[in-house]
Design a protein around this motif. Structure first.
Motif, PDB file in Angstrom:
ATOM      1  N   LEU A   1       0.823  -1.208   0.000  1.00 12.65           N
ATOM      2  CA  LEU A   1       0.000   0.000   0.000  1.00 12.65           C
ATOM      3  C   LEU A   1       0.859   1.260   0.000  1.00 12.65           C
ATOM      4  O   LEU A   1       0.582   2.216  -0.737  1.00 12.65           O
ATOM      5  CB  LEU A   1      -0.933   0.014   1.210  1.00 12.65           C
ATOM      6  N   ASP A   2       1.917   1.264   0.806  1.00 13.03           N
ATOM      7  CA  ASP A   2       2.802   2.434   0.862  1.00 13.03           C
ATOM      8  C   ASP A   2       3.465   2.677  -0.491  1.00 13.03           C
ATOM      9  O   ASP A   2       3.573   3.824  -0.955  1.00 13.03           O
ATOM     10  CB  ASP A   2       3.874   2.247   1.938  1.00 13.03           C
ATOM     11  N   LYS A   3       3.915   1.588  -1.132  1.00 16.24           N
ATOM     12  CA  LYS A   3       4.559   1.724  -2.442  1.00 16.24           C
ATOM     13  C   LYS A   3       3.564   2.191  -3.502  1.00 16.24           C
ATOM     14  O   LYS A   3       3.895   2.996  -4.383  1.00 16.24           O
ATOM     15  CB  LYS A   3       5.190   0.392  -2.862  1.00 16.24           C
ATOM     16  N   LYS A   4       2.345   1.675  -3.438  1.00 17.72           N
ATOM     17  CA  LYS A   4       1.323   2.104  -4.391  1.00 17.72           C
ATOM     18  C   LYS A   4       1.005   3.579  -4.210  1.00 17.72           C
ATOM     19  O   LYS A   4       0.841   4.317  -5.185  1.00 17.72           O
ATOM     20  CB  LYS A   4       0.059   1.255  -4.227  1.00 17.72           C
TER      21      LYS A   4
ATOM     22  N   LEU B   1       0.883   8.871  -6.438  1.00 14.97           N
ATOM     23  CA  LEU B   1       1.071  10.310  -6.256  1.00 14.97           C
ATOM     24  C   LEU B   1       2.103  10.858  -7.238  1.00 14.97           C
ATOM     25  O   LEU B   1       1.925  11.938  -7.815  1.00 14.97           O
ATOM     26  CB  LEU B   1       1.511  10.599  -4.810  1.00 14.97           C
ATOM     27  N   ASP B   2       3.162  10.093  -7.456  1.00 11.87           N
ATOM     28  CA  ASP B   2       4.198  10.527  -8.398  1.00 11.87           C
ATOM     29  C   ASP B   2       3.645  10.582  -9.820  1.00 11.87           C
ATOM     30  O   ASP B   2       3.905  11.535 -10.569  1.00 11.87           O
ATOM     31  CB  ASP B   2       5.390   9.568  -8.335  1.00 11.87           C
ATOM     32  N   ASP B   3       2.858   9.566 -10.210  1.00  9.45           N
ATOM     33  CA  ASP B   3       2.285   9.543 -11.562  1.00  9.45           C
ATOM     34  C   ASP B   3       1.275  10.673 -11.768  1.00  9.45           C
ATOM     35  O   ASP B   3       1.208  11.272 -12.846  1.00  9.45           O
ATOM     36  CB  ASP B   3       1.610   8.193 -11.821  1.00  9.45           C
ATOM     37  N   LEU B   4       0.475  10.947 -10.748  1.00 11.20           N
ATOM     38  CA  LEU B   4      -0.526  12.014 -10.870  1.00 11.20           C
ATOM     39  C   LEU B   4       0.117  13.391 -10.982  1.00 11.20           C
ATOM     40  O   LEU B   4      -0.345  14.251 -11.735  1.00 11.20           O
ATOM     41  CB  LEU B   4      -1.477  11.990  -9.668  1.00 11.20           C
TER      42      LEU B   4
ATOM     43  N   SER C   1     -14.112   4.962  -9.578  1.00 11.71           N
ATOM     44  CA  SER C   1     -14.682   5.343  -8.285  1.00 11.71           C
ATOM     45  C   SER C   1     -13.884   4.718  -7.136  1.00 11.71           C
ATOM     46  O   SER C   1     -13.650   5.363  -6.104  1.00 11.71           O
ATOM     47  CB  SER C   1     -16.147   4.912  -8.198  1.00 11.71           C
ATOM     48  N   HIS C   2     -13.453   3.467  -7.340  1.00 10.48           N
ATOM     49  CA  HIS C   2     -12.609   2.808  -6.340  1.00 10.48           C
ATOM     50  C   HIS C   2     -11.273   3.538  -6.209  1.00 10.48           C
ATOM     51  O   HIS C   2     -10.760   3.747  -5.100  1.00 10.48           O
ATOM     52  CB  HIS C   2     -12.398   1.345  -6.736  1.00 10.48           C
ATOM     53  N   PHE C   3     -10.706   3.911  -7.343  1.00  7.90           N
ATOM     54  CA  PHE C   3      -9.444   4.641  -7.352  1.00  7.90           C
ATOM     55  C   PHE C   3      -9.596   5.997  -6.654  1.00  7.90           C
ATOM     56  O   PHE C   3      -8.740   6.407  -5.859  1.00  7.90           O
ATOM     57  CB  PHE C   3      -8.981   4.829  -8.797  1.00  7.90           C
TER      58      PHE C   3
ATOM     59  N   LYS D   1      -8.700   9.603  -1.993  1.00 12.31           N
ATOM     60  CA  LYS D   1      -9.330  10.441  -0.973  1.00 12.31           C
ATOM     61  C   LYS D   1      -8.899   9.982   0.420  1.00 12.31           C
ATOM     62  O   LYS D   1      -8.558  10.796   1.290  1.00 12.31           O
ATOM     63  CB  LYS D   1     -10.849  10.362  -1.108  1.00 12.31           C
ATOM     64  N   ALA D   2      -8.885   8.664   0.635  1.00 11.17           N
ATOM     65  CA  ALA D   2      -8.507   8.108   1.941  1.00 11.17           C
ATOM     66  C   ALA D   2      -7.010   8.264   2.202  1.00 11.17           C
ATOM     67  O   ALA D   2      -6.591   8.493   3.337  1.00 11.17           O
ATOM     68  CB  ALA D   2      -8.900   6.635   2.008  1.00 11.17           C
ATOM     69  N   SER D   3      -6.194   8.166   1.139  1.00 11.67           N
ATOM     70  CA  SER D   3      -4.739   8.208   1.309  1.00 11.67           C
ATOM     71  C   SER D   3      -4.169   9.616   1.336  1.00 11.67           C
ATOM     72  O   SER D   3      -3.240   9.905   2.105  1.00 11.67           O
ATOM     73  CB  SER D   3      -4.067   7.414   0.179  1.00 11.67           C
TER      74      SER D   3
END
Length: 288
Positions: A227-230, A235-238, A258-260, A265-267
Motif C-alpha cells: 500500500l505504501d509503495k502504491k 502520487l508521483d504519476d498524478l 470510483s474505487h481509485f 481520498k482516503a490516502s
C-alpha cells in the motif's frame, strides 16, 4: 550426548518472559525422519553433532552431512532433510548477523561471483568445543534470551576469526544471492498484484511463507508495504506525468475509477483530479 553430571542449573526459566524461542535450537531425530523441501523463513546455519543427515538444496544437492560439518541456507532457499541414521544437530536461525566486526563481514560479502561448488564447512577445535557445550545447555530446558544472544555473538566471532576469508566468502554467499533475488522479485512485481495472495502465488510461495519471508526481510507486513509503495507511485504519476487518470487507475490494479478516487481520498485527502490540479496551479503561480 554425554551430560556433565557435576553441573546443575538452579534457576527455573520456564516462566521467564526472556526465553530465547527458536534462535538456537537443538534437534534430535531417529533414522528415517524426513522433512520435505520447504523454503527457509530465515537464514540458518546447521551444525552436525552426531549421525548422518542427507540434505537436498540448490547449494547442496544430495549431500550427506557428517559429525562436525556445517552449512548455511539463506532465507527463501528450499531445503529437504532425511536422517540416514539417528541424528543430532544445532540450528541457528537469524535475519541479520550480530555486529561483531562490520568491516570483516563487508569483506566477506564483497565477492561478486558464486563458488563453482559448495562444500560443507568443518568445525575446527574451538568451534567444536563451543558446539558441544552449547548442545548440553540447549538440552537442559528453556533458554535465556540474553545468554543466547551472547552465544550467537561468540559463534560469529569464532567464524570470523578462525576461518580464512575464501572459505567465509563461499559460506556466506547464498545470503547475498537470495536476498538480492527476492528483493528484485518484490520490486519488479509489487505494482502488478492486487493482494498478498496473488503476490505469493506469483513467486511460487505459500501465503504463510511469503508473509514470513517478507516480514523478516523488510520488517513490515507485506500488505502495508504494498500500500505504501502504491501510494508513492500513484502520487508521483498524478503529479509528475501526463498519463491519463484512467491509465494510472488500471496500472495499479483498481477495478473502477470510483474505487481509485476513494483510495486517493482516503490516502491523500483529495480526488485524483484535484491532486493533479494542485501541481498545475502551483506551476502557474510560480511563473507569475
Amino acid at each position: 550426548m554425554i551430560r556433565n553430571s557435576y553441573c546443575k542449573r538452579f534457576t527455573d526459566c520456564s516462566q521467564c518472559p526472556k526465553t530465547a524461542g527458536d534462535i538456537l535450537t537443538y534437534r534430535k531425530f531417529p533414522k528415517g525422519q524426513h522433512f520435505p523441501a520447504d523454503k527457509c523463513i530465515s537464514n540458518c546455519m546447521l551444525f552436525m553433532i552426531k549421525g548422518e543427515l542427507l540434505i537436498n538444496s540448490q547449494e547442496y544437492p544430495g549431500t550427506t552431512l557428517h559429525d562436525r560439518q556445517f552449512i548455511l541456507q539463506a532465507i527463501g532457499s528450499k531445503l529437504e532433510l532425511l536422517a540416514l541414521t539417528d541424528v543430532e544437530y544445532i540450528v541457528y536461525w537469524f535475519n541479520e548477523l550480530p555486529q561483531i566486526c562490520e568491516s570483516r563481514y563487508q569483506e566477506i560479502l564483497d565477492i561478486t561471483e558464486a563458488p563453482l561448488t559448495y562444500s560443507p564447512m568443518i568445525m575446527n577445535y574451538r568451534l567444536n568445543n563451543f558446539m558441544a557445550d552449547l548442545g548440553e545447555y540447549l538440552t537442559e530446558g528453556p533458554s535465556c534470551e540474553p545468554y543466547i544472544r551472547l552465544k550467537t555473538q561468540e559463534l560469529i566471532f569464532l567464524l570470523f576469526s578462525y576461518y580464512p576469508l575464501p572459505q567465509l566468502n563461499n559460506f556466506f554467499f547464498p545470503i547475498k544471492s537470495y536476498t538480492e533475488s527476492f528483493q528484485y522479485f518484490i520490486m519488479q512485481n509489487y505494482s502488478k498484484v492486487k493482494n498478498v495472495e496473488e503476490f505469493a502465488h506469483l513467486g511460487g510461495y505459500s501465503v504463510t511463507t511469503f508473509r514470513r519471508l517478507f516480514k523478516n526481510m523488510y520488517n513490515v507486513p507485506v500488505y502495508e508495504w504494498i500500500l505504501d509503495k502504491k501510494r508513492e507511485g500513484i502520487l508521483d504519476d498524478l503529479q509528475h506525468t501526463k498519463q491519463r487518470i484512467t491509465e494510472i487507475s488500471t496500472r495499479y490494479g483498481f477495478d473502477s475509477l470510483s474505487h481509485f478516487a476513494h483510495f486517493c481520498k482516503a490516502s491523500f485527502g483529495d480526488t485524483p483530479r484535484a491532486l493533479r490540479m494542485r501541481v498545475t496551479q502551483g506551476k502557474e503561480n510560480g511563473k507569475k
